[in-house]
Design a protein around this motif. Structure first.
Motif, PDB file in Angstrom:
ATOM      1  N   TYR A  24       1.239  -1.233   0.051  1.00 40.24           N
ATOM      2  CA  TYR A  24      -0.205  -0.049   0.005  1.00 40.24           C
ATOM      3  C   TYR A  24       1.157   0.964  -0.209  1.00 40.24           C
ATOM      4  O   TYR A  24       0.091   2.420  -0.120  1.00 40.24           O
ATOM      5  CB  TYR A  24      -0.795   0.505   1.080  1.00 40.24           C
ATOM      6  CG  TYR A  24      -1.961  -0.895   0.379  1.00 40.24           C
ATOM      7  CD1 TYR A  24      -2.943  -0.715  -0.138  1.00 40.24           C
ATOM      8  CD2 TYR A  24      -2.403  -2.046   1.564  1.00 40.24           C
ATOM      9  CE1 TYR A  24      -4.040  -1.338  -0.425  1.00 40.24           C
ATOM     10  CE2 TYR A  24      -2.978  -3.340   1.822  1.00 40.24           C
ATOM     11  CZ  TYR A  24      -4.355  -2.843   0.757  1.00 40.24           C
ATOM     12  OH  TYR A  24      -5.293  -3.785  -0.034  1.00 40.24           O
ATOM     13  N   GLY A  25       2.042   1.672  -0.177  1.00 41.04           N
ATOM     14  CA  GLY A  25       3.492   2.822  -0.237  1.00 41.04           C
ATOM     15  C   GLY A  25       4.029   2.609  -1.690  1.00 41.04           C
ATOM     16  O   GLY A  25       3.502   2.175  -2.382  1.00 41.04           O
ATOM     17  N   ALA A  26       5.079   2.082  -1.077  1.00 40.61           N
ATOM     18  CA  ALA A  26       5.959   2.312  -2.428  1.00 40.61           C
ATOM     19  C   ALA A  26       6.195   0.772  -2.943  1.00 40.61           C
ATOM     20  O   ALA A  26       6.666   0.924  -4.735  1.00 40.61           O
ATOM     21  CB  ALA A  26       8.102   2.385  -1.334  1.00 40.61           C
ATOM     22  N   GLN A  27       5.649  -0.590  -3.032  1.00 40.00           N
ATOM     23  CA  GLN A  27       5.617  -1.495  -3.939  1.00 40.00           C
ATOM     24  C   GLN A  27       7.024  -1.915  -4.120  1.00 40.00           C
ATOM     25  O   GLN A  27       6.496  -1.948  -5.618  1.00 40.00           O
ATOM     26  CB  GLN A  27       4.613  -0.746  -5.031  1.00 40.00           C
ATOM     27  CG  GLN A  27       3.093  -0.433  -4.393  1.00 40.00           C
ATOM     28  CD  GLN A  27       2.409  -0.123  -5.685  1.00 40.00           C
ATOM     29  OE1 GLN A  27       2.216   0.066  -6.272  1.00 40.00           O
ATOM     30  NE2 GLN A  27       0.602  -0.315  -4.937  1.00 40.00           N
ATOM     31  N   GLU A  28       7.683  -1.407  -3.637  1.00 34.48           N
ATOM     32  CA  GLU A  28       9.077  -2.468  -3.801  1.00 34.48           C
ATOM     33  C   GLU A  28       8.649  -3.925  -4.383  1.00 34.48           C
ATOM     34  O   GLU A  28      10.077  -3.968  -4.806  1.00 34.48           O
ATOM     35  CB  GLU A  28       9.699  -2.210  -2.761  1.00 34.48           C
ATOM     36  CG  GLU A  28       9.827  -0.643  -2.190  1.00 34.48           C
ATOM     37  CD  GLU A  28      10.987   0.283  -3.773  1.00 34.48           C
ATOM     38  OE1 GLU A  28      11.948  -0.071  -4.141  1.00 34.48           O
ATOM     39  OE2 GLU A  28      10.765   0.783  -3.080  1.00 34.48           O
ATOM     40  N   ILE A  29       7.479  -4.588  -4.292  1.00 31.89           N
ATOM     41  CA  ILE A  29       8.493  -5.854  -3.863  1.00 31.89           C
ATOM     42  C   ILE A  29       8.048  -6.313  -5.755  1.00 31.89           C
ATOM     43  O   ILE A  29       8.164  -7.265  -5.969  1.00 31.89           O
ATOM     44  CB  ILE A  29       7.669  -6.743  -3.108  1.00 31.89           C
ATOM     45  CG1 ILE A  29       8.070  -8.234  -3.352  1.00 31.89           C
ATOM     46  CG2 ILE A  29       5.857  -6.516  -2.775  1.00 31.89           C
ATOM     47  CD1 ILE A  29       7.385  -8.781  -1.868  1.00 31.89           C
ATOM     48  N   LEU A  30       7.105  -5.844  -5.698  1.00 31.60           N
ATOM     49  CA  LEU A  30       6.418  -5.725  -7.406  1.00 31.60           C
ATOM     50  C   LEU A  30       7.757  -4.994  -7.963  1.00 31.60           C
ATOM     51  O   LEU A  30       7.679  -5.859  -9.185  1.00 31.60           O
ATOM     52  CB  LEU A  30       5.127  -4.920  -7.856  1.00 31.60           C
ATOM     53  CG  LEU A  30       3.848  -4.988  -7.074  1.00 31.60           C
ATOM     54  CD1 LEU A  30       2.565  -4.130  -7.080  1.00 31.60           C
ATOM     55  CD2 LEU A  30       3.770  -6.721  -7.180  1.00 31.60           C
ATOM     56  N   LYS A  31       8.164  -3.891  -8.137  1.00 31.07           N
ATOM     57  CA  LYS A  31       9.427  -3.160  -9.009  1.00 31.07           C
ATOM     58  C   LYS A  31      10.592  -5.127  -8.674  1.00 31.07           C
ATOM     59  O   LYS A  31      11.072  -4.431  -9.949  1.00 31.07           O
ATOM     60  CB  LYS A  31      10.092  -1.932  -8.175  1.00 31.07           C
ATOM     61  CG  LYS A  31       9.006  -0.664  -7.601  1.00 31.07           C
ATOM     62  CD  LYS A  31       9.843  -0.102  -7.388  1.00 31.07           C
ATOM     63  CE  LYS A  31       8.234   1.431  -7.203  1.00 31.07           C
ATOM     64  NZ  LYS A  31       8.817   2.478  -6.068  1.00 31.07           N
ATOM     65  N   ALA A  32      10.347  -5.064  -7.468  1.00 35.23           N
ATOM     66  CA  ALA A  32      11.613  -6.111  -7.643  1.00 35.23           C
ATOM     67  C   ALA A  32      11.207  -7.732  -9.025  1.00 35.23           C
ATOM     68  O   ALA A  32      12.027  -8.137  -8.948  1.00 35.23           O
ATOM     69  CB  ALA A  32      12.293  -6.772  -6.228  1.00 35.23           C
ATOM     70  N   GLY A  33      10.159  -7.727  -8.562  1.00 34.62           N
ATOM     71  CA  GLY A  33       9.178  -8.756  -9.633  1.00 34.62           C
ATOM     72  C   GLY A  33       9.495  -9.633  -9.354  1.00 34.62           C
ATOM     73  O   GLY A  33       9.373 -11.001  -9.440  1.00 34.62           O
ATOM     74  N   VAL A  34       8.330  -9.833  -7.641  1.00 35.08           N
ATOM     75  CA  VAL A  34       8.569 -11.143  -7.320  1.00 35.08           C
ATOM     76  C   VAL A  34       7.609 -11.688  -7.193  1.00 35.08           C
ATOM     77  O   VAL A  34       7.388 -12.701  -7.405  1.00 35.08           O
ATOM     78  CB  VAL A  34       8.859 -10.686  -5.723  1.00 35.08           C
ATOM     79  CG1 VAL A  34       8.500 -12.444  -3.864  1.00 35.08           C
ATOM     80  CG2 VAL A  34      11.034 -10.141  -5.020  1.00 35.08           C
ATOM     81  N   LEU A  35       6.259 -10.310  -7.210  1.00 32.13           N
ATOM     82  CA  LEU A  35       4.998 -11.370  -6.912  1.00 32.13           C
ATOM     83  C   LEU A  35       4.736 -10.680  -9.183  1.00 32.13           C
ATOM     84  O   LEU A  35       4.985  -9.240  -8.775  1.00 32.13           O
ATOM     85  CB  LEU A  35       4.119 -10.745  -6.295  1.00 32.13           C
ATOM     86  CG  LEU A  35       4.814 -10.278  -5.010  1.00 32.13           C
ATOM     87  CD1 LEU A  35       3.117 -10.133  -4.196  1.00 32.13           C
ATOM     88  CD2 LEU A  35       4.447 -12.639  -4.472  1.00 32.13           C
TER      89      LEU A  35
END
Lengths: 493, 265
Positions: A102-113
């Motif tokens: 709900y904030g920076a969405q780093e995990i999406l930028k890293a392509g993990v999910l």
């Protein structure tokens, strides 16, 4: 099931685990009729207290109690210590994930999910994007459902990060056991669970926006007495000494939440809500809802109130997200998950769907967004017709399902018609996250499948509950000098 | 172009209300082609207002009034300077990625009829296809200049002969998503819509790979140029509605809305 399940008291070979020999002895020496008498005494208390639940789709069952089993399940101190580490790591990751998604969405930028898994998921709530809860805590109360297949083999079955219920059973089952089987508390040093309400209140106060030193006002928000968990709502409010309120008791003015009282309005700092997100605030979520508090989300966004658990948490315990939890834990902790997942096939993926359809007889298939044991198939115990019907349902909407192997779930001796016999169990420990960190309550809710061979423990599907003993170091008093009967200090009522 | 907006909303109640809490999506934001020169929201009774920004990036206002309230009038007035954008949105606050807007909602489900219409009329999902879809929605329906029926879904609207701009936009949104294009509803103002309108204007935005968000106004049959003031976006019309309100009190309410937009041309 083929292979024989691990029995938590008797071990794998039918003798008894050395550490629990005295429990096996107690079981052997207490006649089944005596066990039954005690069990009935406990159940009659539960009925008087009104610890009932409703079975959906069953009109005349609104006053049913969940069966209680008198034989406890026991965790050794070192087993519990390792399990707790895994739970803390997992809940830390859940909090970090929610803060990120709900904030920076780093995990999406890293392509993990895959992004679509989040953005096209109804559990991802745009209404709370950009809002950060007080002290950055999202999943204040987690009930992590576990299954066990061996002494140290635990698997997470489900993360409950919304409004997990069942903690009242943990507390009431313990009270019943202390009253009805005091001799066990003489034999074993059992960690107390009765501090749970204090720990919960401390957790709530710690996340108060104005700091716990300011004597924050905490409340429990219930949908009302018709809710199946209403007993638990009132029980928790009572034992914490805070007000139990319904939406109509709360008003928001100038982005501040107040409770109406006889003496006038009182500012509310922390709300432990037992209502779903959809019914929190009709201005933001469901305009047709009468249950909500208009303006509550504005007060929350302004940082004037803590909502426990945070709105939007459903994205963390969604079953489609669950299959990525090992990657999520690694992403936020930099380490491998100490508690593994059950292997999961995501039927949205064509290969996984093919595997699932080819192996329905061996698999458990569940709705991604279901709970309570509804809409699921347990392949090994299902009839041919049930499997055929489910196959059609699955082929029509594969994206709604995941499949898992049927594990040889551990068993615990359980009082049944014919005496004491092994029955499969699962476990829901309760993990609290406050401003000062994460703690695991030493106990939890053990659910037991009362039908022989059944793996479905849900109360709506004929499951019961047991007390769950967590032994303290040197937990078996028979190895010590203080082997008298009676209540221990840890377990004072 | 300089657009002057006067938007009055009046609620009259048959019995006095104890409390009113409203969430207003009534404040436009700046974009590359839209500059808010002057903007005021005023209320004719004792009230408190707080400013927020929602998950879509919309500026919102919370309005709190204490009773006894028999009537409340909200007046929104302001001036916005626009420039010609050819419908392409530049410089808006975006908190959610385009793919999020592939989500459907109960009022924007594309039923079989809408899906078939989308496929027949558009033949793709590129910008030309979306323009064809926009023109096809315009050509299919006559104008309904009344107030849109509350809660009407895109599928219900599609079966009618005459639609309000709002319902045309919802049909467009449902159809664009059925084509695989992310789409969203926009509420705002348009000086071409005529004076004394019973509701703000509504249109749509669809996302085109390599171009970004493009605005489509099916009521106009064109992409908005400089005649539109963009106020709020959401997955559907209800989510972008100017007012989400609650009241504590008995009786019925009567709503009156009057929107006038004037341009300096």
């Amino acid at each position: 099931m083929g292979t024989r399940a691990f029995d938590e008291i008797m071990g794998a070979d039918g003798g008894s685990r050395p550490e629990l020999a005295s429990l096996a002895q107690w079981l052997a020496e207490t006649p089944p009729d005596e066990l039954r008498r005690r069990q009935e005494a406990a159940e009659s208390t539960f009925r008087q207290l009104g610890i009932t639940f409703a079975v959906y789709g069953d009109n005349d069952a609104s006053e049913r109690i969940i069966p209680f089993d008198i034989v406890p399940r026991v965790f050794l101190a070192d087993e519990w210590a390792r399990l707790s580490e895994g739970l803390v790591q997992r809940v830390d990751a859940i909090n970090a994930f929610l803060d990120d998604i709900y904030g920076a969405q780093e995990i999406l930028k890293a392509g993990v999910l895959p992004e679509d898994l989040i953005f096209l998921n109804p559990q991802f709530r745009p209404e709370v994007v950009g809002i950060r809860p007080p002290h950055g805590v999202w999943a204040h109360i987690c009930g992590i459902d576990l299954v066990r297949t061996g002494p140290d083999q635990f698997f997470v079955l489900e993360d409950n990060a919304r409004t997990p219920s069942g903690v009242s059973y943990m507390l009431e089952n313990r009270e019943a056991m202390v009253r009805l089987c005091p001799e066990l508390f003489g034999q074993f040093r059992v960690a107390a669970v009765d501090s749970y309400p204090d720990r919960l209140l401390e957790t709530m106060r710690s996340v108060s926006p104005r700091g716990c030193g300011q004597n924050p006002t905490c409340v429990v928000l219930t949908p009302g007495h018709f809710n199946s968990a209403y007993y638990e709502h009132s029980f928790l409010a009572d034992s914490m000494g805070v007000e139990l309120v319904e939406a109509a008791d709360l008003v928001v003015d100038d982005d501040v939440v107040y409770m109406r009282t006889i003496a006038g309005r009182v500012k509310v700092d922390v709300i432990y809500r037992r209502v779903d997100d959809d019914f929190l605030d009709p201005l933001v979520f469901r305009p047709d809802s009468m249950l909500g508090v208009p303006g509550l989300i504005a007060a929350y966004a302004a940082g004037n109130v803590a909502i426990i658990n945070a709105p939007g948490n459903g994205i963390a315990d969604d079953k489609a997200i669950y299959s990525y939890m090992p990657e999520i834990v690694r992403f936020y902790s930099g380490k491998d998950a100490k508690l593994p997942n059950v292997e999961t096939w995501r039927c949205r993926e064509p290969e996984a769907l093919r595997y699932t359809l080819d192996n329905l007889e061996q698999l458990v298939v569940k709705l991604v967004d279901g709970s309570g044991g509804y809409g699921m198939l347990v392949g090994p115990t299902a009839s041919k017709d049930e499997i055929a019907a489910f196959r059609a349902v699955l082929e029509a909407e594969p994206h709604r399902y995941i499949a898992q192997p049927t594990l040889a779930l551990s068993t615990v001796p359980t009082l049944v018609e014919a005496g004491v016999a092994p029955r499969h169990v699962d476990f829901r420990p309760f993990v609290l996250s406050g401003a000062k960190g994460v703690q695991v309550v030493p106990g939890g809710l053990t659910r037991v499948a009362l039908r022989e061979g059944s793996l479905v423990v849900n109360s709506s599907q004929g499951g019961g509950t047991k007390d769950s003993f967590v032994l303290l170091d040197g937990g078996n008093r028979q190895t010590q000098t203080m082997g008298e009967n009676g209540m221990t200090q840890e377990q004072s009522l | 172009m300089r657009l002057t907006i006067d938007h009055r909303t009046t609620y009259a109640f048959t019995a006095p209300q104890g409390r009113i809490v409203q969430l207003l999506r009534m404040t436009p934001g700046d974009t590359h082609d839209q500059t808010v020169a002057d903007w005021h929201i005023t209320v004719d009774c004792d009230s408190r207002m707080t400013q927020h920004r929602d998950g879509f990036g919309n500026a919102t206002t919370m309005l709190y009034c204490e009773g006894a309230i028999e009537r409340i009038e909200l007046t929104v007035s302001g001036e916005v300077v626009t420039s010609s954008s050819s419908g392409v949105l530049h410089g808006a606050a975006e908190l959610l990625p385009p793919r999020f807007f592939l989500r459907t909602t109960p009022t924007t489900v594309a039923d079989a009829a809408i899906a078939e219409f989308a496929e027949q009329e558009s033949g793709g999902r590129d910008i030309a296809a979306l323009h064809r879809l926009n023109g096809a929605v315009r050509a299919r329906f006559a104008d309904d200049s009344g107030r849109p029926a509350k809660g009407r879904t895109a599928a219900e609207a599609f079966a009618l002969d005459a639609l309000t701009p709002r319902d045309m936009a919802q049909v467009f949104v449902a159809a664009a998503r059925a084509m695989g294009a992310p789409a969203r509803y926009v509420s705002g103002y348009c000086d071409l819509a005529g004076d004394n309108r019973p509701t703000p204007h509504g249109w749509a935005e669809a996302y085109v790979e390599d171009c970004g968000w493009i605005a489509f106004d099916p009521w106009l049959g064109l992409s908005p140029e400089e005649h539109h003031v963009r106020v709020a976006i959401a997955l559907d019309a209800a989510g972008a509605a100017p007012v989400a309100g609650s009241r504590l009190g008995d009786g019925a309410e009567r709503l009156e809305v009057n929107v006038t937009v004037q341009s300096d041309d």
